[in-house]
Design an enzyme around this catalytic site. Structure first.
Site, PDB file in Angstrom:
ATOM      1  CB  SER A  50      56.222 -33.401 -26.219  1.00  0.00           C
ATOM      2  OG  SER A  50      56.434 -34.569 -26.975  1.00  0.00           O
ATOM      3  CG  ASP A 173      56.257 -36.471 -24.195  1.00  0.00           C
ATOM      4  OD1 ASP A 173      55.580 -35.479 -23.889  1.00  0.00           O
ATOM      5  OD2 ASP A 173      56.601 -36.733 -25.359  1.00  0.00           O
TER       6      ASP A 173
END
Length: 289
Positions: A50, A173
């Site tokens: 992320s 993510d």
């Protein structure tokens, strides 16, 4: 004799730096890098998911910290905000389902324009990224290939960014499946060349009391955060059993969101101070708080 500080543990070692997932944690991770650099610590390799994955990519590419700081602090919402509700509905009709409001084209353009190199193989420092493979139901580790799509994939926050296609799969993510990929780094070919792993951990922010019309989503987010926390603890236990030196620094920073990007200045500075304090004291056991 005074106890050995974290800085003394790290000096002269080949360190793999792991930067955790954290909603808009780009600023915090960059501040942490500044704190390490001020103490003379230069990681030999990087890993992240992320926001941590994006900062790790820029660091592995050799972008000067001053330039990375300037790049982040000048960003505004319009630089990455490209909602496409009609396109999201069309995706659902095509069978892909609704995966996110933002197309992600502006974010991808930002990466393509500013990443110093286009491919993993050209990075001056090894890099490992993790993303959630929605198509296969797995977590994928990236260490080769085109850089911008894979950084985009690890940053594609669920519901905010549309899933990112790479090959025959769609990705979200990396923080969904691996908050801080210390174990993945250690088990990779990169890890064989390292003496120690340092993790910068940004705690997940969840509501302690659930309620209101979004209680279902809040409950899912809270449960997911707890699972990621336990998964990271398990990684630390495994690495401890293998006698891999792992040091974790947790930074509790001002929350940054798409509408409060100005808080990035404070988050960056507080993370720098967090690094300085952590290096000056003995290593601490991991406690998210």
């Amino acid at each position: 004799m005074p106890p050995t500080t974290l800085l003394q543990h790290l000096e002269g070692k080949r360190i793999g730096l792991v930067l955790s997932a954290g909603y808009f944690g780009f600023y915090g991770h960059t501040g942490f890098l500044k704190g390490l650099a001020a103490a003379g610590i230069q990681p030999a390799a990087y890993a992240g998911t992320s926001a941590g994955g994006m900062v790790a990519a820029f660091a592995a590419a050799g972008m000067p910290l001053r330039k990375l700081e300037e790049l982040l602090l000048k960003q505004t919402k319009k630089n990455f905000w490209d909602p496409d509700p009609i396109g999201a509905v069309m995706d659902a009709r095509r069978g892909h389902g609704f995966t996110g409001l933002l197309k992600g084209e502006r974010f991808r353009k930002l990466l393509e324009e500013h990443l110093p190199v286009p491919h993993f193989e050209e990075l001056p420092h090894p890099l490992l990224l993790v993303a959630a493979n929605l198509t296969e139901g797995t977590h994928d580790v990236f260490t080769t290939g085109e850089l911008a799509p894979r950084v985009h994939a690890t940053c594609a926050y669920p519901g905010l960014f549309r899933a990112v296609p790479i090959g025959n799969s769609h990705y979200w993510d990396g923080g969904l499946v691996d908050k801080a990929p210390a174990l993945a780094l250690s088990e990779s070919a990169i890890g064989k060349e390292l003496d120690a792993i340092l993790v910068h951990y940004l705690p997940s922010r969840t509501r302690k009391i659930l309620g209101g019309p979004l209680v279902y989503a809040q409950g899912l987010a809270t449960a997911s955060a707890a699972l990621r926390h336990d998964h990271f603890r398990l990684q630390l236990s495994i690495l401890e059993g293998r006698k891999v030196p792992v040091y974790v620094v947790t930074s509790n920073l001002p929350p940054v969101t798409p509408t409060t990007l100005e808080r990035g200045f404070d988050a960056l500075d507080q993370a720098r101070l967090s690094a300085e304090r952590a290096l000056a004291r003995p290593p601490q056991r991991f406690e998210e708080g």
